[in-house]
Design a protein around this motif. Structure first.
Motif, PDB file in Angstrom:
ATOM      1  N   UNK A 146       0.710  -1.482   0.322  1.00  0.00           N
ATOM      2  CA  UNK A 146       0.223  -0.152   0.130  1.00  0.00           C
ATOM      3  C   UNK A 146       0.842   1.144   0.018  1.00  0.00           C
ATOM      4  N   UNK A 147       1.987   1.425   0.992  1.00  0.00           N
ATOM      5  CA  UNK A 147       2.699   2.728   0.868  1.00  0.00           C
ATOM      6  C   UNK A 147       3.392   2.499   0.076  1.00  0.00           C
ATOM      7  N   UNK A 148       4.146   1.166  -1.165  1.00  0.00           N
ATOM      8  CA  UNK A 148       4.545   1.833  -3.130  1.00  0.00           C
ATOM      9  C   UNK A 148       3.500   2.193  -3.441  1.00  0.00           C
ATOM     10  N   UNK A 149       2.194   2.047  -3.466  1.00  0.00           N
ATOM     11  CA  UNK A 149       1.720   2.198  -4.762  1.00  0.00           C
ATOM     12  C   UNK A 149       1.722   4.083  -4.227  1.00  0.00           C
ATOM     13  N   UNK A 150       1.549   4.232  -2.970  1.00  0.00           N
ATOM     14  CA  UNK A 150       0.991   6.015  -2.650  1.00  0.00           C
ATOM     15  C   UNK A 150       1.952   6.436  -2.306  1.00  0.00           C
ATOM     16  N   UNK A 151       3.517   5.742  -2.542  1.00  0.00           N
ATOM     17  CA  UNK A 151       4.487   6.609  -2.497  1.00  0.00           C
ATOM     18  C   UNK A 151       4.694   7.368  -1.339  1.00  0.00           C
ATOM     19  N   UNK A 152       4.177   6.526  -0.086  1.00  0.00           N
ATOM     20  CA  UNK A 152       4.527   7.205   1.192  1.00  0.00           C
ATOM     21  C   UNK A 152       5.274   6.300   1.590  1.00  0.00           C
ATOM     22  N   UNK A 153       6.458   7.227   2.610  1.00  0.00           N
ATOM     23  CA  UNK A 153       6.797   6.324   3.831  1.00  0.00           C
ATOM     24  C   UNK A 153       6.551   6.934   4.968  1.00  0.00           C
ATOM     25  N   UNK A 154       5.201   8.369   5.059  1.00  0.00           N
ATOM     26  CA  UNK A 154       5.219   9.184   6.465  1.00  0.00           C
ATOM     27  C   UNK A 154       3.952   7.878   7.143  1.00  0.00           C
ATOM     28  N   UNK A 155       4.618   8.008   8.258  1.00  0.00           N
ATOM     29  CA  UNK A 155       4.014   6.836   9.618  1.00  0.00           C
ATOM     30  C   UNK A 155       2.598   7.823   9.759  1.00  0.00           C
ATOM     31  N   UNK A 156       2.453   9.570   9.788  1.00  0.00           N
ATOM     32  CA  UNK A 156       1.154   9.208  10.297  1.00  0.00           C
ATOM     33  C   UNK A 156       0.380   9.442   9.287  1.00  0.00           C
ATOM     34  N   UNK A 157       0.380   9.043   7.559  1.00  0.00           N
ATOM     35  CA  UNK A 157      -0.679   8.496   6.508  1.00  0.00           C
ATOM     36  C   UNK A 157      -1.084   7.458   6.396  1.00  0.00           C
ATOM     37  N   UNK A 158       0.333   6.508   6.766  1.00  0.00           N
ATOM     38  CA  UNK A 158       0.384   5.433   6.683  1.00  0.00           C
ATOM     39  C   UNK A 158      -0.876   4.663   8.324  1.00  0.00           C
ATOM     40  N   UNK A 159      -0.288   5.836   8.695  1.00  0.00           N
ATOM     41  CA  UNK A 159      -1.787   5.140   9.872  1.00  0.00           C
ATOM     42  C   UNK A 159      -3.123   5.995   9.959  1.00  0.00           C
ATOM     43  N   UNK A 160      -3.138   7.132   9.331  1.00  0.00           N
ATOM     44  CA  UNK A 160      -4.960   7.705   9.152  1.00  0.00           C
ATOM     45  C   UNK A 160      -5.231   6.557   7.876  1.00  0.00           C
ATOM     46  N   UNK A 161      -4.587   5.904   6.589  1.00  0.00           N
ATOM     47  CA  UNK A 161      -5.200   5.464   5.760  1.00  0.00           C
ATOM     48  C   UNK A 161      -5.727   4.303   6.406  1.00  0.00           C
ATOM     49  N   UNK A 162      -3.664   3.568   6.285  1.00  0.00           N
ATOM     50  CA  UNK A 162      -4.343   2.242   6.604  1.00  0.00           C
ATOM     51  C   UNK A 162      -4.868   1.145   8.491  1.00  0.00           C
ATOM     52  N   UNK A 163      -4.640   2.072   9.081  1.00  0.00           N
ATOM     53  CA  UNK A 163      -4.640   1.362  10.710  1.00  0.00           C
ATOM     54  C   UNK A 163      -6.078   0.240  11.189  1.00  0.00           C
ATOM     55  N   UNK A 164      -7.098   0.385  10.540  1.00  0.00           N
ATOM     56  CA  UNK A 164      -8.064  -0.072  10.614  1.00  0.00           C
ATOM     57  C   UNK A 164      -8.314  -1.007  10.090  1.00  0.00           C
ATOM     58  N   UNK A 165      -7.679  -1.002   8.953  1.00  0.00           N
ATOM     59  CA  UNK A 165      -7.455  -2.117   7.329  1.00  0.00           C
ATOM     60  C   UNK A 165      -6.736  -3.031   8.449  1.00  0.00           C
ATOM     61  N   UNK A 166      -6.059  -2.573   8.508  1.00  0.00           N
ATOM     62  CA  UNK A 166      -4.282  -3.893   9.489  1.00  0.00           C
ATOM     63  C   UNK A 166      -5.158  -3.935  10.217  1.00  0.00           C
ATOM     64  N   UNK A 167      -6.112  -3.718  11.720  1.00  0.00           N
ATOM     65  CA  UNK A 167      -6.445  -3.659  13.019  1.00  0.00           C
ATOM     66  C   UNK A 167      -7.119  -5.406  12.508  1.00  0.00           C
ATOM     67  N   UNK A 168      -8.626  -4.337  11.057  1.00  0.00           N
ATOM     68  CA  UNK A 168      -9.728  -5.650  10.379  1.00  0.00           C
ATOM     69  C   UNK A 168      -9.125  -6.700   9.481  1.00  0.00           C
ATOM     70  N   UNK A 169      -8.609  -6.338   8.655  1.00  0.00           N
ATOM     71  CA  UNK A 169      -7.535  -7.896   8.043  1.00  0.00           C
ATOM     72  C   UNK A 169      -7.000  -8.953   9.025  1.00  0.00           C
ATOM     73  N   UNK A 170      -5.757  -7.969   9.681  1.00  0.00           N
ATOM     74  CA  UNK A 170      -5.104  -8.914  10.270  1.00  0.00           C
ATOM     75  C   UNK A 170      -5.209  -9.586  11.162  1.00  0.00           C
ATOM     76  N   UNK A 171      -6.399  -8.799  12.020  1.00  0.00           N
ATOM     77  CA  UNK A 171      -6.576  -9.038  13.425  1.00  0.00           C
ATOM     78  C   UNK A 171      -5.574  -8.727  14.757  1.00  0.00           C
ATOM     79  N   UNK A 172      -4.553  -7.131  14.332  1.00  0.00           N
ATOM     80  CA  UNK A 172      -3.819  -6.727  14.728  1.00  0.00           C
ATOM     81  C   UNK A 172      -4.310  -6.224  16.141  1.00  0.00           C
ATOM     82  N   UNK A 173      -3.629  -6.411  17.486  1.00  0.00           N
ATOM     83  CA  UNK A 173      -4.209  -5.811  18.396  1.00  0.00           C
ATOM     84  C   UNK A 173      -3.645  -4.362  18.057  1.00  0.00           C
TER      85      UNK A 173
END
Length: 166
Positions: A36-63
């Motif tokens: 996902x980061x490669x696709x949107x060309x960002x390594x910015x942790x804040x941007x990644x968190x805003x876009x993908x935090x909930x997806x990570x929790x839901x898709x992978x069951x992460x705490x």
């Protein structure tokens, strides 16, 4: 001050399976997020968190904490060379922080897995004993006694068992 200790966990079979499945799922989440980061060309942790935090929790069951560590881990890895898509091996090391892993005395750790917390015994290498005992004593604990394990282990990195002596 960051303290890094090399310890050897001694999980039973059920705990080993829980740790392995957590590590594999975490690394699958890292690989997905790196894509996902490669696709949107960002390594910015804040941007990644805003876009993908909930997806990570839901898709992978992460705490919540595992998702946050995944974002930091991927952001740091991807930022090294944005022309490459990082891929995380299923059994690659998983970073732990004090919310994921905590010491419970001088011979056990509490580790968060996908199935909940587990308490796992461990041994520690001789090189780290001095630093651990210094930290342990500074925290107000009683003295630390070091007892060597059997001689059949690798002599280059001999683990020792620690026990609290009153």
């Amino acid at each position: 001050m960051k303290l890094t200790l090399q310890i050897q966990l001694l999980p039973d079979k059920q705990q080993a399976a829980q740790l392995k499945s957590t590590m594999e799922r975490f690394n699958a989440a890292c690989s997905w997020l790196a894509g996902q980061a490669f696709e949107i060309k960002t390594a910015n942790k804040i941007t990644l968190q805003q876009h993908f935090y909930y997806d990570l929790r839901e898709r992978f069951g992460l705490s919540a904490q595992m998702a946050a560590i995944c974002i930091r881990h991927v952001g740091g890895t991807y930022s090294r060379d944005k022309s490459l898509l990082p891929v995380f091996r299923p059994n690659a090391a998983m970073p732990y922080d004090s919310r994921i892993l905590s010491f419970k005395g001088i011979d056990r750790v509490s580790i968060l897995t996908l199935e909940g917390r587990i308490i796992v015994p461990f041994v520690i290498w001789e090189d780290a004993v001095f630093e651990l005992s210094r930290r342990w004593l500074a925290s107000g604990a009683n003295r630390v006694v070091v007892a060597a394990l059997d001689d059949t282990l690798d002599e280059a990195a001999q683990p020792v068992a620690l026990e609290n002596a009153s």
